[in-house]
Design a protein around this motif. Structure first.
Motif, PDB file in Angstrom:
ATOM      1  N   LEU A   8       0.852  -1.191   0.000  1.00 57.63           N
ATOM      2  CA  LEU A   8       0.000   0.000   0.000  1.00 57.63           C
ATOM      3  C   LEU A   8       0.886   1.239   0.000  1.00 57.63           C
ATOM      4  O   LEU A   8       1.758   1.383   0.859  1.00 57.63           O
ATOM      5  N   ILE A   9       0.644   2.110  -0.982  1.00 56.46           N
ATOM      6  CA  ILE A   9       1.462   3.314  -1.161  1.00 56.46           C
ATOM      7  C   ILE A   9       0.571   4.537  -1.016  1.00 56.46           C
ATOM      8  O   ILE A   9      -0.444   4.663  -1.706  1.00 56.46           O
ATOM      9  N   GLN A  10       0.934   5.448  -0.113  1.00 55.16           N
ATOM     10  CA  GLN A  10       0.166   6.675   0.056  1.00 55.16           C
ATOM     11  C   GLN A  10       0.829   7.810  -0.716  1.00 55.16           C
ATOM     12  O   GLN A  10       2.008   8.104  -0.535  1.00 55.16           O
ATOM     13  N   TYR A  17      -4.047   9.728  -1.742  1.00 51.59           N
ATOM     14  CA  TYR A  17      -4.605   8.506  -2.346  1.00 51.59           C
ATOM     15  C   TYR A  17      -3.792   7.291  -1.912  1.00 51.59           C
ATOM     16  O   TYR A  17      -2.570   7.375  -1.708  1.00 51.59           O
ATOM     17  N   LEU A  18      -4.484   6.158  -1.747  1.00 53.14           N
ATOM     18  CA  LEU A  18      -3.839   4.908  -1.354  1.00 53.14           C
ATOM     19  C   LEU A  18      -3.807   3.977  -2.559  1.00 53.14           C
ATOM     20  O   LEU A  18      -4.849   3.551  -3.057  1.00 53.14           O
ATOM     21  N   PHE A  62      -1.721  11.603 -12.186  1.00 58.02           N
ATOM     22  CA  PHE A  62      -0.915  10.384 -12.347  1.00 58.02           C
ATOM     23  C   PHE A  62       0.567  10.749 -12.430  1.00 58.02           C
ATOM     24  O   PHE A  62       1.423  10.083 -11.848  1.00 58.02           O
ATOM     25  N   ALA A  63       0.839  11.823 -13.188  1.00 51.83           N
ATOM     26  CA  ALA A  63       2.231  12.226 -13.425  1.00 51.83           C
ATOM     27  C   ALA A  63       2.846  12.917 -12.211  1.00 51.83           C
ATOM     28  O   ALA A  63       4.024  12.710 -11.899  1.00 51.83           O
ATOM     29  N   MET A  64       2.073  13.742 -11.512  1.00 54.46           N
ATOM     30  CA  MET A  64       2.613  14.516 -10.397  1.00 54.46           C
ATOM     31  C   MET A  64       2.726  13.712  -9.110  1.00 54.46           C
ATOM     32  O   MET A  64       3.614  13.965  -8.291  1.00 54.46           O
ATOM     33  N   TYR A  65       1.823  12.740  -8.929  1.00 54.04           N
ATOM     34  CA  TYR A  65       1.774  12.030  -7.657  1.00 54.04           C
ATOM     35  C   TYR A  65       1.965  10.510  -7.776  1.00 54.04           C
ATOM     36  O   TYR A  65       2.856   9.940  -7.152  1.00 54.04           O
ATOM     37  N   ASP A  66       1.122   9.847  -8.584  1.00 54.42           N
ATOM     38  CA  ASP A  66       1.106   8.383  -8.574  1.00 54.42           C
ATOM     39  C   ASP A  66       2.440   7.775  -8.991  1.00 54.42           C
ATOM     40  O   ASP A  66       2.967   6.881  -8.316  1.00 54.42           O
ATOM     41  N   ILE A  67       2.980   8.233 -10.113  1.00 58.50           N
ATOM     42  CA  ILE A  67       4.226   7.655 -10.627  1.00 58.50           C
ATOM     43  C   ILE A  67       5.412   7.945  -9.701  1.00 58.50           C
ATOM     44  O   ILE A  67       6.106   7.019  -9.271  1.00 58.50           O
ATOM     45  N   SER A  78       5.565  12.466 -16.249  1.00 60.06           N
ATOM     46  CA  SER A  78       6.090  12.555 -14.888  1.00 60.06           C
ATOM     47  C   SER A  78       7.552  12.969 -14.868  1.00 60.06           C
ATOM     48  O   SER A  78       7.960  13.837 -14.082  1.00 60.06           O
ATOM     49  N   VAL A  79       8.363  12.381 -15.745  1.00 61.81           N
ATOM     50  CA  VAL A  79       9.783  12.738 -15.802  1.00 61.81           C
ATOM     51  C   VAL A  79       9.961  14.192 -16.245  1.00 61.81           C
ATOM     52  O   VAL A  79      10.861  14.896 -15.773  1.00 61.81           O
ATOM     53  N   SER A  80       9.078  14.644 -17.131  1.00 67.39           N
ATOM     54  CA  SER A  80       9.224  16.005 -17.655  1.00 67.39           C
ATOM     55  C   SER A  80       8.987  17.069 -16.591  1.00 67.39           C
ATOM     56  O   SER A  80       9.488  18.190 -16.709  1.00 67.39           O
TER      57      SER A  80
END
Length: 432
Positions: free
Chosen positions: A95-97, A102-103, A189-194, A225-227
């Protein structure tokens, strides 16, 4: 806003599907079972060149046939863990916060736990739009599932899940019934999840870098995300992009092209501000499997001109029942903005300012990149794709597969040759 005839037709079809779903939901179970028997009888009259599929159509007791029972077990598996167990693999859930609460669930295939010698390398898989981690482990032949093969080779394998899908539908303070929970797009997704997932994996394994393997939107997410998180460059030693989509070509059908041009306000009015295509889960549950796969193939042909000829019917029986997972309406609205503008841009909700483009061409410095795409894939514009990756700072291998479409590259008949072998070659060459 004046609506054209095709716009009105699109709206009517969307409302009609929602109405049919609602009416069908109200039907008694006995009546649904009756219709299922009728459909099954009709399908059994039409034979194909696939012997195993023909057997599936006429068998009443699948447990009497080991192959068909395996097909049914994979099709009906309720979780990633169950899919792995059917292939004799043990999986751990992590589990990743995220930093915005978001979990997320990441699955881990630990080589040591599964009886293989670790090689000290990490592989992280990320799925595409409206999908989950399950897409990577659905091949009937166990040896054609890339995560299993890498685990056998000693890789510590992690498979991520985006916020909002079946494995990542929790938040520290928001409920899924709250529209704020679903207020996310590719940007989040790019700023947080990845970055949060990558940081968690590296911290947990005490590693400095990993190999990232993305499919479709999973490719877009890492490039975006890398950008905007340049430090990720040093955390990814090798990047594998399968059927990457950053600026898809204009789609093939008047219906979807009409919807693409709708303003966000109209799209939110039609689909709501929460889950997109939630009715798919209902149809998946009640439809006779061979009929359900036809209902997936048909819109794929109409919308994307995918013929799906490289995926066997018996493989579709498994894969199509794990194809869909939930996401936000806003995520798809974001893709429509990208398609319309032909720019890989952030979500845009301003009438005053211009959309901000992801600075991929100036920010990506991952040493080794492998890109595999289907040359008949209407969602991949390879010319635009290559513009997003700076060849000056990266060594890139590009492989185009003739007559292959989007989903073929993960579930097609010759993925061992076109995908797996090229991935293994790439990993071996970049390590030497």
């Amino acid at each position: 806003m004046l609506l054209r005839l095709e716009d009105v037709s699109s709206i009517v079809l969307i409302i009609l599907e929602q109405f049919v779903s609602f009416v069908t939901f109200l039907l008694p179970e006995r009546l649904i079972l009756f219709f299922t028997r009728v459909v099954k009888f009709i399908f059994s009259r039409f034979k194909t060149n696939d012997i195993n599929y023909n057997r599936f159509l006429v068998k009443d007791k699948l447990q009497d046939d080991k192959l068909l029972q395996r097909i049914e077990d994979l099709r009906s598996a309720a979780s990633f863990k169950e899919l792995c167990e059917l292939n004799n693999f043990k999986v751990q859930n992590h589990l990743i916060q995220t930093t915005d609460g978001y979990l997320l669930t990441a699955h881990r295939l630990n080589p040591e736990l599964n009886g293989f010698k670790p090689n000290g390398q990490i592989a992280y898989f990320q799925h595409g739009l409206l999908m989950s981690s399950e897409i990577w482990v659905l091949m009937n032949d166990k040896d054609l599932n890339l995560p299993f093969r890498l685990c056998e080779m000693g890789y510590d394998v992690f498979l991520g899940n985006n916020r909002g899908n079946k494995y990542s539908n929790k938040h520290v303070s928001l409920s899924t019934s709250d529209p704020k929970f679903w207020d996310f797009s590719i940007d989040e997704f790019a700023m947080y999840d990845i970055p949060c997932t990558i940081d968690y994996i590296l911290s947990y394994t005490n590693s400095k870098s990993l190999t990232y393997i993305g499919f479709s939107q999973g490719c877009s997410q890492i490039l975006a995300s890398v950008s905007i998180n340049k430090d990720l460059n040093s955390k990814i030693s090798k990047l594998i992009l399968i059927a990457p989509a950053t600026t898809p070509k204009r789609l093939c059908n008047w219906l979807i092209n009409s919807i693409v041009n709708f303003k966000p306000s109209l799209l939110f009015l039609l689909f709501g501000k929460k889950i997109l295509m939630k009715s798919t889960l209902f149809w998946q549950r009640i439809m006779y499997p061979p009929f359900f796969i036809k209902m997936i193939d048909l819109p794929n042909k109409i919308l994307f001109d995918w013929r799906s000829e490289n995926i066997t019917n018996i493989q579709k029986i498994i894969c199509y029942f794990h194809l869909y997972s939930t996401t936000s309406v806003k995520s798809v609205v974001h893709w429509f903005q990208i398609i319309r503008s032909k720019k890989f841009q952030m979500y845009h909700d301003s009438n005053i300012f211009n959309a901000f483009e992801y600075p991929t061409s100036t920010s990506i410095a991952i040493p080794d990149i492998l890109l595999i795409y289907g040359m008949s894939d209407s969602l991949v514009d390879i010319t635009q794709m290559l513009d997003h990756v700076p060849l000056k700072s990266s060594k890139m291998t590009v492989i185009g597969v003739e007559k292959y479409e989007h989903l073929d590259l993960i579930w097609g008949k010759n993925t061992e040759y076109y995908v797996l072998d090229n991935v293994f070659k790439f990993l071996n060459e970049s390590e030497t």
